[in-house]
Design a protein around this motif. Structure first.
Motif, mmCIF file in Angstrom:
data_model
loop_
_atom_site.group_PDB
_atom_site.id
_atom_site.type_symbol
_atom_site.label_atom_id
_atom_site.label_comp_id
_atom_site.label_asym_id
_atom_site.label_seq_id
_atom_site.Cartn_x
_atom_site.Cartn_y
_atom_site.Cartn_z
ATOM 1 N N LYS A 90 -4.386 -0.795 2.123
ATOM 2 C CA LYS A 90 -4.909 -1.873 2.937
ATOM 3 C C LYS A 90 -3.995 -1.990 4.150
ATOM 4 O O LYS A 90 -3.023 -2.739 4.155
ATOM 5 C CB LYS A 90 -4.937 -3.178 2.138
ATOM 6 C CG LYS A 90 -5.789 -3.087 0.871
ATOM 7 C CD LYS A 90 -5.723 -4.366 0.060
ATOM 8 C CE LYS A 90 -6.528 -4.235 -1.229
ATOM 9 N NZ LYS A 90 -6.465 -5.465 -2.062
ATOM 10 N N THR A 91 -4.288 -1.205 5.167
ATOM 11 C CA THR A 91 -3.400 -1.142 6.319
ATOM 12 C C THR A 91 -3.639 -2.290 7.280
ATOM 13 O O THR A 91 -4.789 -2.707 7.500
ATOM 14 C CB THR A 91 -3.577 0.193 7.069
ATOM 15 O OG1 THR A 91 -4.952 0.347 7.425
ATOM 16 C CG2 THR A 91 -3.159 1.353 6.190
ATOM 17 N N ASP B 251 0.518 -0.647 4.800
ATOM 18 C CA ASP B 251 0.141 -1.521 3.698
ATOM 19 C C ASP B 251 1.404 -2.284 3.320
ATOM 20 O O ASP B 251 2.368 -1.689 2.829
ATOM 21 C CB ASP B 251 -0.385 -0.688 2.529
ATOM 22 C CG ASP B 251 -0.877 -1.544 1.375
ATOM 23 O OD1 ASP B 251 -0.171 -2.492 0.996
ATOM 24 O OD2 ASP B 251 -1.958 -1.240 0.835
#
Length: 640
Positions: free
Chosen positions: A347-348, A388
């Motif tokens: 989840k950047t 992330d």
């Protein structure tokens, strides 16, 4: 003895004339005091081409070249013979046919007992062949000298038997920096490094060349300016016809560039081998993690349903809780393997590194203990990176834990960052662009070369059995590589370790890329759900979880079977398909179903991150292993 002296003298004179006339390799003749020829033997006839009748009475100067006659050379030869008792010399002479030949000449004066000059005895030998050979040799030597002097890529020079430089070519001047007048006469050991001179290497080279005829090796040499270069050296002993040592021929070639190129090539080969090895291990780890995730999906799903059915029995609940915790440790292990294989779901989002480090400082201090001092250094204008945040925190904790284990007697840990730029023309394997180099530096025991080479390999550990999985550094490596950066380890035994994470800078206006935005569980009506999975255990577990939620489940073990159900008119409200299936993948199945049912919600279940394109990239993904709550959330998101 004859009693007639005159007769005897005549006989002796005749014998002498016959002897002289029989000599054909020498022109032997007499000339009077004025230079007039008075006798002529066979050798003279053969050399000069004149019959006796043609030449007797002629002046001997006719054999000289026009230039020599004009210079008065014939008369000077007679004067020298008369005053010094003999004339001897070499020069060009002319035959009857006008051709020239090189000869050796001896003129002796003939003087009677009273000191009167009666004439001269002249002996001439044809040395044209020798002269031609000498001229050829001279020309060859001159050409060779010019050739040697013209060579600039090799230092070619001679040494005396004692090792002193006796000549110097252009190549030697270029490579070693000395002018001929500076080095001729100096001992060749001046080219050796101080340590080689102390070790006696110059003398050893001459001794081997003397004993074996040749010495050859590669070693470092010194230029006039003190710089060093790697030289390929050949020393040949030069001996005369009797075997006497005349000196040495020395050829030196500067192979520094070739050596550096070879070293660079070896490093490139090693890097390629390491990359191929890591890729192969990554593929293996990713495949194992995928299969393991399928098993964990089954285990966790069944444990979750079982927990609902057994009620509140404390003993059974403890057993289930223990089994669930064991399965969750398996999930953590597979996540690390997927991180190394660069197949984890990230989840950047833009991450402010100083804030992130500040947020976990307390956890870091409690993890590494009071004996290690923590220091942080960040520039004020450090740009956010695209990462992330949870995985970056985990990476920092892993590195800090490794540093703690390397500093058993205490030390210091520095976390610092600095901006970096990789240019297009750079030799770096990273893409051109802006990065932040986030470093974790410890003062621990460090790693030797062998340990450093294997440190990022999965399951490699130096902590002993049961004290580490060996996945910490490999997880960091995979995570940073998946971000498009580079993880670099620098260490030396006894001098600590520096771990660098090069992370791409977040672009201006970049927003978080959350693949699974949080949604509140909502009640959805009873659905007819098509579950497609080639693993029967996963299929059964998913079916049980869905049925427990009240949904009707239709199952298919392949993409082809699922399409057949649509063609048969089966009522389907939602499809959940596994990604990794033989013959037809989940993405391919989703494309085919979208053509048949454009509005049908589709969920892709996957054990690791995969790069998808087009329509499939927009579909919601259900990461394995998943819980019933995960199913509720993803179904609610899909049915909105």
């Amino acid at each position: 003895m004859s009693d007639n002296p005159s007769k005897t003298a005549a006989i002796e004179e005749m014998r002498f004339r016959l002897l002289i006339d029989a000599v054909v390799d020498y022109a032997i003749y007499m000339i009077d005091p004025d230079g007039i020829i008075t006798s002529w033997n066979s050798g003279a006839k053969r050399f000069k081409g004149y019959e006796e009748a043609e030449i007797l009475g002629e002046h001997f100067s006719r054999f000289y070249t026009a230039d020599d006659r004009a210079a008065g050379l014939p008369q000077r030869a007679l004067d020298t013979a008369l005053h010094e008792g003999r004339f001897e010399g070499e020069g060009w002479r002319v035959r009857k046919d006008g051709t020239s030949f090189w000869c050796h000449v001896v003129i002796d004066p003939i003087i009677d007992p009273n000191g009167k000059v009666l004439g001269y005895a002249k002996i001439t030998r044809d040395l044209t062949d020798r002269k031609m050979a000498e001229e050829t040799l001279k020309q060859s030597e001159q050409q060779f000298r010019l050739l040697v002097q013209g060579v600039t890529d090799y230092a070619i020079y001679m040494l005396s038997p004692e090792g002193r430089v006796s000549n110097w070519n252009q190549g030697a001047q270029r490579i070693k920096g000395y002018q001929p007048e500076e080095i001729i006469g100096q001992h060749f050991s001046v080219f050796y490094t101080p340590e080689d001179r102390v070790a006696g290497e110059p003398q050893r080279a001459l001794e081997i060349a003397t004993r074996e005829g040749r010495f050859e090796n590669k070693s470092w040499r010194m230029r006039k300016d003190g710089t060093r270069f790697l030289a390929h050296v050949v020393v040949d002993a030069i001996r005369g016809e009797t075997g006497t040592l005349l000196g040495f021929a020395k050829i030196t070639r500067d192979v520094t560039e070739a050596h550096e190129s070879q070293v660079a090539l070896e490093k490139t080969r090693e890097a390629l081998f390491q990359a191929q090895k890591m890729q192969a291990i990554g593929q293996l780890s990713g495949g194992i993690a995928h299969d393991f995730n399928n098993l964990l999906t089954v285990i966790l799903g069944n444990l979750e349903i079982l927990q609902k059915r057994i009620g509140d029995d404390p003993k059974n609940s403890r057993l289930l809780e223990n089994a669930t915790q064991g399965a969750l440790r398996g999930v953590s292990l597979t996540q690390r393997m997927l991180a190394f294989a660069r197949r984890q779901e990230l989840k950047t989002e833009p991450v402010d590194i100083p804030q992130l480090v500040q947020g976990i400082t307390g956890l870091l201090r409690s993890s590494i203990g009071p004996g290690i001092r923590i220091e942080t250094r960040f520039p004020e204008d450090l740009q956010p990176v695209l990462a992330d945040s949870n995985q970056l925190e985990l990476a920092l904790l892993n590195l800090a834990t490794n540093a703690r284990d390397a500093m058993a007697d205490g030390g210091s840990l520095c976390i610092c960052a600095q901006p970096e730029v990789v240019l297009e023309q750079s030799h770096s394997s990273m893409a051109a662009g802006r990065y932040v180099c986030l470093s974790v530096i410890d003062t621990g025991e460090g790693m030797d070369e062998a340990t450093l080479g294997s440190a990022k390999d999965p399951f490699f550990t130096t902590k002993g059995v049961g004290k580490g999985t060996g996945l910490g550094l490999s997880m960091v490596h995979g995570f940073i590589e998946q971000l498009g950066g580079r993880f670099i380890l620098k260490s030396e035994k006894g001098h600590g370790t520096r771990a660098e994470m090069w992370i791409p800078v977040a672009l201006a206006g970049e927003t978080a890329k959350n693949l699974y935005p949080a949604v509140k569980p909502v009640l959805v009506p009873r659905l007819s759900v098509l579950v497609v999975d080639d693993d029967s255990l996963v299929m059964t577990s998913t079916t049980l979880l869905l049925e427990d939620l009240g949904h009707r489940v239709i199952s298919a073990t392949s993409g082809a079977r699922a399409l057949a159900l649509f063609e048969q008119g089966e009522v389907i409200d939602l499809m959940i398909t596994d990604m990794a299936m033989p013959q037809m993948s989940g993405a391919q199945l989703a494309h085919a179903v979208r053509l048949l049912k454009p509005d049908l919600p589709i969920i892709l279940a996957t054990g690791y991150a995969e790069r998808l394109e087009g329509f499939a990239a927009q579909l919601p993904r259900l990461p394995k292993p998943f819980t019933q709550l995960n199913l509720v959330e993803i179904i609610a998101q899909s049915m909105k």
